[in-house]
Design a protein around this motif. Structure first.
Motif, PDB file in Angstrom:
ATOM      1  N   ALA A  77       1.001  -0.998   0.301  1.00 23.88           N
ATOM      2  CA  ALA A  77      -0.133  -0.063  -0.026  1.00 23.88           C
ATOM      3  C   ALA A  77       0.918   1.163   0.331  1.00 23.88           C
ATOM      4  CB  ALA A  77      -0.764   0.418   1.147  1.00 23.88           C
ATOM      5  N   GLU A  78       0.466   2.363  -0.477  1.00 27.59           N
ATOM      6  CA  GLU A  78       1.286   3.446  -0.837  1.00 27.59           C
ATOM      7  C   GLU A  78       0.442   4.917  -1.149  1.00 27.59           C
ATOM      8  OE1 GLU A  78       4.217   3.414  -4.015  1.00 27.59           O
ATOM      9  OE2 GLU A  78       5.358   2.311  -2.851  1.00 27.59           O
ATOM     10  N   ILE A  79       0.673   6.227  -1.061  1.00 28.71           N
ATOM     11  CA  ILE A  79      -0.210   6.733  -0.549  1.00 28.71           C
ATOM     12  C   ILE A  79      -0.112   7.957  -2.048  1.00 28.71           C
ATOM     13  CG2 ILE A  79      -1.193   8.741   0.274  1.00 28.71           C
ATOM     14  CD1 ILE A  79      -0.193   7.222   2.892  1.00 28.71           C
ATOM     15  N   ALA A  80      -1.527   8.161  -3.034  1.00 26.70           N
ATOM     16  CA  ALA A  80      -1.120   9.043  -3.719  1.00 26.70           C
ATOM     17  C   ALA A  80      -2.081   9.714  -4.130  1.00 26.70           C
ATOM     18  CB  ALA A  80      -0.912   7.976  -4.968  1.00 26.70           C
ATOM     19  N   GLU A  81      -1.896  11.449  -5.232  1.00 23.07           N
ATOM     20  CA  GLU A  81      -3.188  11.956  -5.297  1.00 23.07           C
ATOM     21  C   GLU A  81      -4.097  11.635  -5.864  1.00 23.07           C
ATOM     22  OE1 GLU A  81      -0.743  16.471  -4.682  1.00 23.07           O
ATOM     23  OE2 GLU A  81      -2.165  16.415  -6.298  1.00 23.07           O
ATOM     24  N   PRO A  82      -5.449  11.416  -5.592  1.00 27.65           N
ATOM     25  CA  PRO A  82      -6.236  10.529  -6.674  1.00 27.65           C
ATOM     26  C   PRO A  82      -6.136  11.599  -7.856  1.00 27.65           C
ATOM     27  CG  PRO A  82      -7.659  12.281  -5.509  1.00 27.65           C
ATOM     28  CD  PRO A  82      -6.030  12.494  -5.271  1.00 27.65           C
ATOM     29  N   ASP A  83      -6.767  10.207  -9.066  1.00 25.80           N
ATOM     30  CA  ASP A  83      -7.335  10.659 -10.511  1.00 25.80           C
ATOM     31  C   ASP A  83      -7.927  12.310 -10.077  1.00 25.80           C
ATOM     32  OD1 ASP A  83      -8.384   8.987 -13.494  1.00 25.80           O
ATOM     33  OD2 ASP A  83      -6.710  11.422 -12.567  1.00 25.80           O
ATOM     34  N   LEU A  84      -8.027  13.253 -11.377  1.00 22.05           N
ATOM     35  CA  LEU A  84      -8.991  14.521 -11.244  1.00 22.05           C
ATOM     36  C   LEU A  84      -9.864  14.152 -11.403  1.00 22.05           C
ATOM     37  CD1 LEU A  84      -6.349  16.883 -13.738  1.00 22.05           C
ATOM     38  CD2 LEU A  84      -7.187  16.982 -10.986  1.00 22.05           C
ATOM     39  N   GLU A  85     -10.317  13.098 -12.514  1.00 21.54           N
ATOM     40  CA  GLU A  85     -11.893  13.106 -12.833  1.00 21.54           C
ATOM     41  C   GLU A  85     -12.636  12.408 -12.060  1.00 21.54           C
ATOM     42  OE1 GLU A  85     -11.676  11.114 -16.679  1.00 21.54           O
ATOM     43  OE2 GLU A  85     -10.989  12.869 -16.838  1.00 21.54           O
ATOM     44  N   ARG A  86     -12.028  11.508 -10.716  1.00 22.46           N
ATOM     45  CA  ARG A  86     -12.395  10.877 -10.036  1.00 22.46           C
ATOM     46  C   ARG A  86     -11.147  10.688  -8.160  1.00 22.46           C
ATOM     47  NH1 ARG A  86     -12.750   5.846 -14.059  1.00 22.46           N
ATOM     48  NH2 ARG A  86     -10.001   6.314 -13.779  1.00 22.46           N
ATOM     49  N   PRO A  87     -12.092  12.058  -7.709  1.00 22.77           N
ATOM     50  CA  PRO A  87     -11.557  12.512  -6.707  1.00 22.77           C
ATOM     51  C   PRO A  87     -11.376  11.738  -5.726  1.00 22.77           C
ATOM     52  CG  PRO A  87     -13.438  13.643  -6.920  1.00 22.77           C
ATOM     53  CD  PRO A  87     -13.136  13.458  -8.399  1.00 22.77           C
ATOM     54  N   LYS A  88     -13.138  10.480  -5.465  1.00 22.73           N
ATOM     55  CA  LYS A  88     -13.220  10.131  -4.360  1.00 22.73           C
ATOM     56  C   LYS A  88     -12.584   8.384  -4.208  1.00 22.73           C
ATOM     57  CE  LYS A  88     -16.390  12.733  -2.153  1.00 22.73           C
ATOM     58  NZ  LYS A  88     -17.448  13.451  -3.050  1.00 22.73           N
ATOM     59  N   GLU A  89     -11.958   8.562  -5.284  1.00 21.56           N
ATOM     60  CA  GLU A  89     -11.408   6.789  -5.171  1.00 21.56           C
ATOM     61  C   GLU A  89      -9.983   6.334  -5.464  1.00 21.56           C
ATOM     62  OE1 GLU A  89     -15.135   5.782  -8.356  1.00 21.56           O
ATOM     63  OE2 GLU A  89     -12.424   5.411  -9.182  1.00 21.56           O
ATOM     64  N   GLY A  90      -9.896   5.181  -4.770  1.00 19.99           N
ATOM     65  CA  GLY A  90      -8.289   5.094  -5.055  1.00 19.99           C
ATOM     66  C   GLY A  90      -7.418   4.154  -5.654  1.00 19.99           C
ATOM     67  N   PHE A  91      -6.380   3.742  -6.114  1.00 19.93           N
ATOM     68  CA  PHE A  91      -6.274   2.527  -7.204  1.00 19.93           C
ATOM     69  C   PHE A  91      -6.147   1.659  -6.589  1.00 19.93           C
ATOM     70  CE2 PHE A  91      -5.286   6.452 -10.526  1.00 19.93           C
ATOM     71  CZ  PHE A  91      -5.013   7.476  -8.944  1.00 19.93           C
ATOM     72  N   LEU A  92      -6.812   0.454  -7.348  1.00 17.13           N
ATOM     73  CA  LEU A  92      -5.785  -0.941  -7.349  1.00 17.13           C
ATOM     74  C   LEU A  92      -5.387  -1.313  -8.306  1.00 17.13           C
ATOM     75  CD1 LEU A  92      -6.433  -3.639  -5.570  1.00 17.13           C
ATOM     76  CD2 LEU A  92      -8.889  -3.600  -6.804  1.00 17.13           C
ATOM     77  N   VAL A  93      -4.151  -1.863  -8.948  1.00 15.71           N
ATOM     78  CA  VAL A  93      -3.495  -1.991  -9.335  1.00 15.71           C
ATOM     79  C   VAL A  93      -2.577  -3.761  -9.584  1.00 15.71           C
ATOM     80  CG1 VAL A  93      -1.032  -1.545 -10.346  1.00 15.71           C
ATOM     81  CG2 VAL A  93      -2.442   0.082  -9.890  1.00 15.71           C
TER      82      VAL A  93
END
Lengths: 282, 277, 286
Positions: A77-93
């Motif tokens: 798990a790391e911390i990042a800034e969210p996508d501009l179009e989806r500001p309340k969603e994290g990322f799952l890669v």
């Protein structure tokens, strides 16, 4: 085609040579006797074992063995800034790697075509099934979200890596705990607390069942590495723990009946074995 | 740490992501040695103890009974030889394919060893980007130097032996290299390739006045210098020595001596594992 | 079930189909296919010379490349390319031209999200590939593969039967509970093929399924119904393709449509020249 075998008293070496030179005929002979080269029946599955939490450097981990196919998966798990179009969603890669050590046909270097296709299938299955709602990874809207890197590595390739890898990824996600994070508006930084860790709110635990069709007629469940290149068609059914159909994939000619047969076989397998897969102590 | 650029062969995340920072100010790696001062004794182990390779945990509550034989050979059936080694928090898998036909067109009388090392992204506390970098190459080089003198390559002209190592979890890079060397040598033996002897490797860290063998990640940070030594205990010869940091000469030789003694013990374990499988 | 689609279509209505044979100069066959605004362009070259490493002694090597409209092709393009290869191979007789290469390049002409190809776009790519193969005429084929996308909507009320719609647009695929693409191989005289209601279409067999549902049900019939709807859609596409084939060589090159595609390509001149360049670039890189 003239086949040279010794009926009755085939030595091991002759059988191996025959397998190498005429793999298709070798498999046909087995199928005619209603058995497969590794001794299973056409609809029999290999043994599955799941171990979690063995890797201390990862936030969550799982080791899955499906017969000889071994896949190990770790979540970081790391911390990042969210996508501009989806500001309340994290990322799952999610990603899978097939290193050179897992089988003789893999070469060292960047991911091969097979690894790329597998990564894409796993990513689309996990995303489409909605295993983890990405809004659960939000720390502070528009400023900080969690990024979960789910990396699977195959240690031993004996066919059907897709099933093993999906189970490994979902089990690793289930085993993952995230520290509670608070975002400081003034400094613009995120601080994590080591003491309070909470698990991920998973909504769905999918399991995949892969079948192969040989010679247009015989349906083989859980194809092994020897059988995979000889199959005309491959079918994957993904079910969740309640038996609901989450995903159906098929490549190659198949009848409607074959598909529904595979779906019912997958449901049967789920009834007998599927429910305990993810029921482990954390 | 940060994922740079768009890797078109993998599923991509955001452009940049950072490791979490903890509010107690302690880096994630410094948990065992919080508030340790130089001159104090080693924690959890004796100075000269290595982490166990064959560990049998007894059944004491609440931990469940776990028996692990953790130098396993032959677990990858498709490979000519393979080995898996686990020592507490270091896990390394190794496979050997060969002797294979060499791809290069030039004729060479003596066979070649080609070692490839790969670290999984979750093997260390800071996530490693999956793209190959210099560390993979340098670790592979060390392993190759340690192994080359032990294999009868003169019997394999025009051939190459491929050794692939995957580090699943790494707790102290030098100990990890040592474990990988042991695994690689055991796989070579399992593959039936002619060798002069098993290569066993051990690392030692000099912390203050003490020499601590088989240091983990935290101890590596505290050490002033580390020595990694690979030898063939059966023949009593050394194949590779790698030293980093600043060591007084006397300490360096002392740690070399200790490492060699320890290698003899590890050699027994490896030989037994080969025997059993 | 009373479900209204945003653009007012019926559940089983497709958007207007565009079938255009591009007549690109440097390749053997090329065609553009579109469901309304969802378009794809495919070009086929073959049998051509193959490099030694990829040569196969008993059949032609079939190489597929898929390129998105913008950004580099990533894993999703690779996956779609691999699927295309698998689903088009049953329709081609590759053993007639051993030791050669059949190269298919598919260019998406519609913007798509980075992570995946929406089902209608995947279907457009498959149909464009089939058209390009027919246009080339140099590879013997056993049949024609046609594909259609299907989406599933569940109602918020307690209606039992969810709505299945054919040919979902991009926004519809995003909002749908489930969506997928079905590809069928149409060829005559196969034992065990599904009988179709109309007499003039040959037997069809399913060659590709890519069906995902967010919250699935245990209803086995759902997948079968979606498949049936996909088959109906593919069948009308097959008929449209059949109608267009006799006029393949008579049609003049079409003028560039005066809508958004012109803006995307940036140039409003001969369509051939522009896409020619793109195609050549794609070929050289390979």
């Amino acid at each position: 085609m003239a086949l040279q075998t010794q009926t009755g008293t085939s030595t091991d070496l002759n059988a191996q040579i025959f397998q190498r030179l005429h793999p298709r005929a070798y498999l046909e002979r087995f199928i005619k006797e209603d058995i497969r080269p590794d001794g299973r029946e056409a609809t029999e599955w290999r043994d599955l074992s799941v171990h979690v939490g063995s890797i201390s450097t990862a936030n969550g981990s799982a080791l899955v063995r499906l017969g000889d196919t071994t896949v190990i998966c770790g979540v970081k798990a790391e911390i990042a800034e969210p996508d501009l179009e989806r500001p309340k969603e994290g990322f799952l890669v999610p990603n899978i790697d097939l290193p050179a050590l897992c089988g003789p046909r893999f070469k060292p270097g960047p991911p091969s075509e097979e690894a790329q296709v597998l990564s894409d299938r796993l990513a689309s299955t996990i995303t489409a099934a909605g295993v983890l709602p990405l809004s659960a990874l939000c720390i502070h809207p528009e400023r900080a979200v969690w990024v979960l890197y789910v990396d699977a590595t195959c240690i031993n390739y004996d066919g059907n890596v897709f099933d093993a890898a999906l189970i490994a990824m979902v089990a690793a996600l289930k085993n993952t705990t995230l520290p509670t994070a608070t975002f400081n508006e003034e400094t613009g930084r995120t601080m994590c607390s080591r003491k309070l860790r909470k698990p991920l709110p998973l909504e769905c635990l999918p399991v995949s069942y892969t079948f192969g069709v040989f010679d247009g007629t015989t349906v083989l469940a859980d194809p092994a590495a020897f059988e995979e290149p000889l199959l005309d068609t491959s079918i994957s059914i993904v079910l969740d723990e309640g038996g609901a159909l989450l995903s159906a994939g098929q490549l190659g000619i198949a009848d409607k009946d074959t598909m529904s047969m595979c779906v019912s076989a997958a449901k049967e397998r789920l009834e007998t074995y599927g429910r305990e897969i993810y029921a482990f102590l954390e | 740490m940060a994922q740079s650029g768009f890797d078109r062969r993998r599923v991509n995340g955001p452009n940049e992501s950072l490791q979490p920072v903890y509010d107690d100010g302690i880096k994630e790696s410094n948990v065992l040695y919080k508030a340790w001062k130089p001159g104090e004794a080693r924690r959890k182990r004796q100075a000269k103890d290595i982490r166990p390779i064959c560990a049998r945990h007894t059944a004491t509550p609440p931990t469940p009974f776990v028996t692990q034989t953790v130098l396993k050979t032959g677990f990858i059936k498709q490979a000519n030889g393979s080995a898996y080694i686990e020592t507490e928090h270091t896990k390394v898998a190794c496979a050997v394919y060969g002797p294979r036909q060499s791809k290069s067109s030039s004729y060479h009388e003596i066979g070649r060893l080609s070692v490839e090392v790969k670290f999984t992204p979750f093997s260390s506390l800071v996530r490693r980007v999956p793209i190959r970098d210099a560390e993979d190459r340098s670790v592979a080089n060390l392993i190759q130097q340690a192994l080359t003198s032990s294999v009868r390559l003169d019997l394999l002209p025009k051939s190459v032996i491929d050794i692939f190592v995957t580090v699943i979890e790494c707790d102290g890079i030098e100990s990890c290299i040592a474990a990988a060397t042991v695994a690689a040598s055991t796989s070579l033996a399992k593959a039936g390739i002619e060798m002069l002897g098993l290569v066993i490797s051990c690392s030692g860290a000099v912390v203050g006045d003490d020499v601590w063998l088989d240091p983990n990640e935290e101890e590596t940070q505290l050490a002033s210098g580390i020595l990694l030594c690979a030898c063939m205990p059966a023949l009593g010869v050394m194949t590779n020595v790698w030293q980093t940091g600043c060591l007084p000469l006397a300490k360096a030789f002392q740690s070399l001596q200790l490492c060699q003694e320890r290698c003899i013990d590890i050699h027994q374990i490896a030989a037994q594992a080969l025997h059993e499988d | 079930m009373s479900f209204t689609r945003p653009d007012g279509r019926g559940n089983e209505d497709k958007r207007p189909l565009h079938i255009i044979y591009e007549r690109l100069d440097r390749v053997d066959g090329s065609a553009r296919f579109g469901f309304g605004d969802t378009k794809a362009l495919a070009s086929v070259s073959g049998p051509i010379e193959v490099r030694l490493a990829a040569e196969q002694p008993s059949k032609a090597t079939f190489d597929v490349t898929v390129r998105p409209l913008s950004s580099l092709p990533g894993t999703e393009s690779k996956a779609l390319a691999t699927s295309l290869r698998g689903l088009l191979s049953p329709s081609l007789i590759l053993s007639r031209n051993p030791r050669t290469l059949l190269q298919l390049v598919v260019q998406s002409l519609t913007p798509s999200p980075i992570e995946s190809y929406p089902p209608s776009l995947a279907a457009a790519c498959i149909n464009a590939s089939s058209l390009a193969l027919l246009n080339a005429g140099s590879i013997p084929m056993t049949g024609v593969v046609c594909a259609a996308g299907v989406a599933l909507f569940r109602s918020t009320t307690e209606e039992d039967i969810p709505a299945l719609v054919l040919d979902p647009s991009e926004s519809e695929s995003r909002e749908a509970v489930g969506c997928g693409c079905f590809a069928f191989l149409f060829r005559t005289e196969i034992a065990g093929s599904q009988p179709l209601p109309t007499n003039d279409t040959p037997g069809a067999r399913l060659v590709w399924t890519n069906w995902h549902v967010k919250d699935g049900t245990s209803d086995d019939g759902e997948l079968a119904r979606a498949q049936a709807l996909g088959l109906a859609g593919a069948e009308t596409i097959w008929r449209a393709i059949k109608q267009s084939v006799p006029q393949m060589d008579n049609l003049p090159p079409p003028p560039l449509p005066s809508r958004s595609t012109a803006g995307e390509l940036g140039i409003i001149t001969q369509s051939d020249e522009v896409s020619d360049q793109d195609m050549n670039d794609a070929k050289i890189e390979i």
